[in-house]
Design a protein around this motif. Sequence first.
Motif, PDB file in Angstrom:
ATOM      1  N   HIS A 145       0.836  -1.213   0.000  1.00  0.00           N
ATOM      2  CA  HIS A 145       0.000   0.000   0.000  1.00  0.00           C
ATOM      3  C   HIS A 145       0.864   1.255   0.000  1.00  0.00           C
ATOM      4  CE1 HIS A 145       0.855  -0.787   4.230  1.00  0.00           C
ATOM      5  NE2 HIS A 145       0.469   0.430   4.545  1.00  0.00           N
ATOM      6  N   ASP A 146       2.153   1.085  -0.322  1.00  0.00           N
ATOM      7  CA  ASP A 146       3.083   2.206  -0.466  1.00  0.00           C
ATOM      8  C   ASP A 146       3.151   3.065   0.808  1.00  0.00           C
ATOM      9  OD1 ASP A 146       4.986   3.500  -1.917  1.00  0.00           O
ATOM     10  OD2 ASP A 146       3.612   4.884  -2.892  1.00  0.00           O
ATOM     11  N   PRO A 147       3.531   2.423   1.918  1.00  0.00           N
ATOM     12  CA  PRO A 147       3.540   3.143   3.210  1.00  0.00           C
ATOM     13  C   PRO A 147       4.694   4.135   3.324  1.00  0.00           C
ATOM     14  CG  PRO A 147       4.418   0.931   3.469  1.00  0.00           C
ATOM     15  CD  PRO A 147       3.967   1.028   2.056  1.00  0.00           C
ATOM     16  N   ASP A 148       4.560   5.063   4.274  1.00  0.00           N
ATOM     17  CA  ASP A 148       5.652   6.009   4.568  1.00  0.00           C
ATOM     18  C   ASP A 148       6.650   5.393   5.542  1.00  0.00           C
ATOM     19  OD1 ASP A 148       4.329   7.875   3.064  1.00  0.00           O
ATOM     20  OD2 ASP A 148       3.251   8.725   4.779  1.00  0.00           O
ATOM     21  N   LEU A 149       6.146   4.506   6.404  1.00  0.00           N
ATOM     22  CA  LEU A 149       6.979   3.870   7.433  1.00  0.00           C
ATOM     23  C   LEU A 149       6.700   2.370   7.412  1.00  0.00           C
ATOM     24  CD1 LEU A 149       8.603   3.752  10.181  1.00  0.00           C
ATOM     25  CD2 LEU A 149       6.423   4.232  11.319  1.00  0.00           C
ATOM     26  N   VAL A 150       7.760   1.581   7.469  1.00  0.00           N
ATOM     27  CA  VAL A 150       7.569   0.129   7.531  1.00  0.00           C
ATOM     28  C   VAL A 150       8.298  -0.411   8.767  1.00  0.00           C
ATOM     29  CG1 VAL A 150       7.828  -2.069   6.337  1.00  0.00           C
ATOM     30  CG2 VAL A 150       7.435  -0.002   5.029  1.00  0.00           C
ATOM     31  N   VAL A 151       7.572  -1.185   9.563  1.00  0.00           N
ATOM     32  CA  VAL A 151       8.117  -1.783  10.779  1.00  0.00           C
ATOM     33  C   VAL A 151       8.181  -3.292  10.554  1.00  0.00           C
ATOM     34  CG1 VAL A 151       7.691  -2.171  13.240  1.00  0.00           C
ATOM     35  CG2 VAL A 151       7.132   0.049  12.216  1.00  0.00           C
ATOM     36  N   MET A 152       9.378  -3.863  10.677  1.00  0.00           N
ATOM     37  CA  MET A 152       9.524  -5.293  10.386  1.00  0.00           C
ATOM     38  C   MET A 152      10.280  -6.005  11.511  1.00  0.00           C
ATOM     39  SD  MET A 152      10.458  -5.200   6.324  1.00  0.00           S
ATOM     40  CE  MET A 152      11.572  -3.806   6.420  1.00  0.00           C
ATOM     41  N   ASP A 153       9.693  -7.118  11.969  1.00  0.00           N
ATOM     42  CA  ASP A 153      10.317  -7.895  13.041  1.00  0.00           C
ATOM     43  C   ASP A 153      11.054  -9.073  12.396  1.00  0.00           C
ATOM     44  OD1 ASP A 153      11.016  -8.916  15.464  1.00  0.00           O
ATOM     45  OD2 ASP A 153       8.976  -9.002  16.284  1.00  0.00           O
ATOM     46  N   GLU A 154      12.357  -9.019  12.386  1.00  0.00           N
ATOM     47  CA  GLU A 154      13.217 -10.053  11.784  1.00  0.00           C
ATOM     48  C   GLU A 154      12.796 -10.389  10.353  1.00  0.00           C
ATOM     49  OE1 GLU A 154      15.386 -12.446  13.922  1.00  0.00           O
ATOM     50  OE2 GLU A 154      14.973 -11.514  15.848  1.00  0.00           O
ATOM     51  N   PRO A 155      12.842  -9.402   9.457  1.00  0.00           N
ATOM     52  CA  PRO A 155      12.338  -9.618   8.095  1.00  0.00           C
ATOM     53  C   PRO A 155      13.110 -10.637   7.274  1.00  0.00           C
ATOM     54  CG  PRO A 155      13.501  -7.518   8.243  1.00  0.00           C
ATOM     55  CD  PRO A 155      13.359  -8.042   9.643  1.00  0.00           C
ATOM     56  N   THR A 180      10.682   5.411   5.510  1.00  0.00           N
ATOM     57  CA  THR A 180      11.379   5.154   6.770  1.00  0.00           C
ATOM     58  C   THR A 180      11.235   3.675   7.101  1.00  0.00           C
ATOM     59  OG1 THR A 180      10.705   7.351   7.494  1.00  0.00           O
ATOM     60  CG2 THR A 180      11.553   5.855   9.190  1.00  0.00           C
ATOM     61  N   VAL A 181      12.342   3.048   7.462  1.00  0.00           N
ATOM     62  CA  VAL A 181      12.307   1.611   7.734  1.00  0.00           C
ATOM     63  C   VAL A 181      12.850   1.342   9.140  1.00  0.00           C
ATOM     64  CG1 VAL A 181      13.183  -0.659   7.031  1.00  0.00           C
ATOM     65  CG2 VAL A 181      12.596   1.040   5.281  1.00  0.00           C
ATOM     66  N   PHE A 182      12.089   0.563   9.894  1.00  0.00           N
ATOM     67  CA  PHE A 182      12.515   0.120  11.222  1.00  0.00           C
ATOM     68  C   PHE A 182      12.495  -1.404  11.198  1.00  0.00           C
ATOM     69  CE2 PHE A 182      11.614  -1.368  15.495  1.00  0.00           C
ATOM     70  CZ  PHE A 182      12.459  -0.608  16.294  1.00  0.00           C
ATOM     71  N   LEU A 183      13.643  -2.033  11.405  1.00  0.00           N
ATOM     72  CA  LEU A 183      13.657  -3.497  11.360  1.00  0.00           C
ATOM     73  C   LEU A 183      14.487  -4.074  12.489  1.00  0.00           C
ATOM     74  CD1 LEU A 183      16.569  -4.647   9.993  1.00  0.00           C
ATOM     75  CD2 LEU A 183      15.578  -3.573   8.003  1.00  0.00           C
ATOM     76  N   SER A 184      14.051  -5.229  12.972  1.00  0.00           N
ATOM     77  CA  SER A 184      14.806  -5.869  14.045  1.00  0.00           C
ATOM     78  C   SER A 184      15.594  -7.045  13.498  1.00  0.00           C
ATOM     79  CB  SER A 184      13.861  -6.357  15.146  1.00  0.00           C
ATOM     80  OG  SER A 184      13.187  -7.516  14.718  1.00  0.00           O
ATOM     81  N   SER A 185      16.652  -7.373  14.198  1.00  0.00           N
ATOM     82  CA  SER A 185      17.489  -8.507  13.808  1.00  0.00           C
ATOM     83  C   SER A 185      18.354  -8.886  15.003  1.00  0.00           C
ATOM     84  CB  SER A 185      18.376  -8.109  12.624  1.00  0.00           C
ATOM     85  OG  SER A 185      19.317  -9.128  12.352  1.00  0.00           O
ATOM     86  N   HIS A 186      18.915 -10.099  14.964  1.00  0.00           N
ATOM     87  CA  HIS A 186      19.910 -10.408  15.992  1.00  0.00           C
ATOM     88  C   HIS A 186      21.297 -10.549  15.370  1.00  0.00           C
ATOM     89  CE1 HIS A 186      18.053 -14.256  14.780  1.00  0.00           C
ATOM     90  NE2 HIS A 186      19.299 -14.691  14.810  1.00  0.00           N
ATOM     91  N   VAL A 187      21.404 -10.167  14.086  1.00  0.00           N
ATOM     92  CA  VAL A 187      22.690 -10.337  13.397  1.00  0.00           C
ATOM     93  C   VAL A 187      23.182  -8.995  12.851  1.00  0.00           C
ATOM     94  CG1 VAL A 187      23.928 -11.701  11.689  1.00  0.00           C
ATOM     95  CG2 VAL A 187      21.805 -12.571  12.657  1.00  0.00           C
ATOM     96  N   LEU A 188      24.297  -8.536  13.394  1.00  0.00           N
ATOM     97  CA  LEU A 188      24.841  -7.242  12.966  1.00  0.00           C
ATOM     98  C   LEU A 188      25.209  -7.240  11.476  1.00  0.00           C
ATOM     99  CD1 LEU A 188      25.983  -4.402  13.498  1.00  0.00           C
ATOM    100  CD2 LEU A 188      28.091  -5.471  14.284  1.00  0.00           C
ATOM    101  N   SER A 189      25.769  -8.357  10.999  1.00  0.00           N
ATOM    102  CA  SER A 189      26.234  -8.381   9.608  1.00  0.00           C
ATOM    103  C   SER A 189      25.075  -8.190   8.632  1.00  0.00           C
ATOM    104  CB  SER A 189      26.978  -9.683   9.309  1.00  0.00           C
ATOM    105  OG  SER A 189      26.147 -10.772   9.574  1.00  0.00           O
TER     106      SER A 189
END
Length: 316
Positions: A145-155, A180-189
């Motif tokens: 839906h072409d958002p302005d902000l995307v929040v992703m948990d371990e995408p 704007t993108v907000f994403l979580s991860s447990h891997v820095l690389s």
Amino acid sequence: MSAITVNGLTKEYGDVLANDAVSFEVEVGETFGYLGPNGAGKTTTIRTIMGFQSPTSGTATVLGADVRDEAALVEAKERVGYLPSNPGFDETATGTEILDLHASVKGDSRRAELLDLFDVPVGRKIRGYSTGQKQKLGLVQAFMHDPDLVVMDEPTAGLDPLVQQRFNEFIREETRQGVTVFLSSHVLSEVRRVCDRVGIIRDGRIVTVERVGALLDRSGKFVRLRVANHVDAGEVSLDGAHDVSVKPVDAVAAGAAAGGSGAVASTATELTFTFTGDLNTLVDFVDDFDVLELDIEEAPLEEIFMRFYDDEGVAV
Ligand SMILES: Nc1ncnc2c1ncn2[C@@H]1O[C@H](COP(=O)(O)OP(=O)(O)OP(=O)(O)O)[C@@H](O)[C@H]1O
């Protein structure tokens, strides 16, 4: 304006303090990585930001809407895409039906383009999807839906390396377009390839929020060097090398590393260390050896924690 603000956010589940006075801001147009080991509290923050649960104390805003103000949050979320960890799609529906439902609420102006990019078998029922296919369907849903902000948990969980690479390129392009993108991860690389800044959370507390480049400069590289000759620990003198370990390599492994040519070096040695110095110095150091194998990787997250933070998560 910040796209997300989190201020003193605390969330208790009974005795478990999952978020402890978490604060950070995500600027409009940046890609922010929320990094932490399993159980650190990433999903807790994300679910609170998305309004699925109330904070025990503290506040958060999303595109200016206070997450405790349901009406304002619902309005703001029309411009937000969301990918949960393990998206729980209805197993009996097809991918198309899932997307149709979502489109009726938020729109789907980019559906065709995204399906082309992520190649999802939308005609099939979800119960026949692999983990990666479900994740790709979730990505299409989050962005269509072409958002302005995307929040992703371990995408990138469950994505194969090729799709991960496509995902990274896609995120970089979205950022260039101002998303704007907000994403979580447990891997820095993983996070470093797409993010401008990272916030690191450990045991429910924010340890640091900083630019990825600055974090990588400080954390250094993990170096594994196999050489044909015998080396004593005392001989290793290299500015910027930390936690140096020197051990003999078993002959079979050394022969395989040398290309299995049969020239097995029974005196072979493996050196491992973290390196935070000038890379030219490292190259000169390596040049003095008969090298069998050389791996240079980013330091793992746990190692960064050990090096820079004490048990209380305080910078040392
Ligand atoms: N609904 C819940 N009830 C009780 N405890 C919970 C609940 N949800 C999370 N927790 C606990 O809160 C802490 C933080 O969990 P959270 O899922 O936020 O971590 P995470 O960083 O997302 O972990 P992961 O990388 O493993 O997904 C953990 O100790 C977890 O067991």
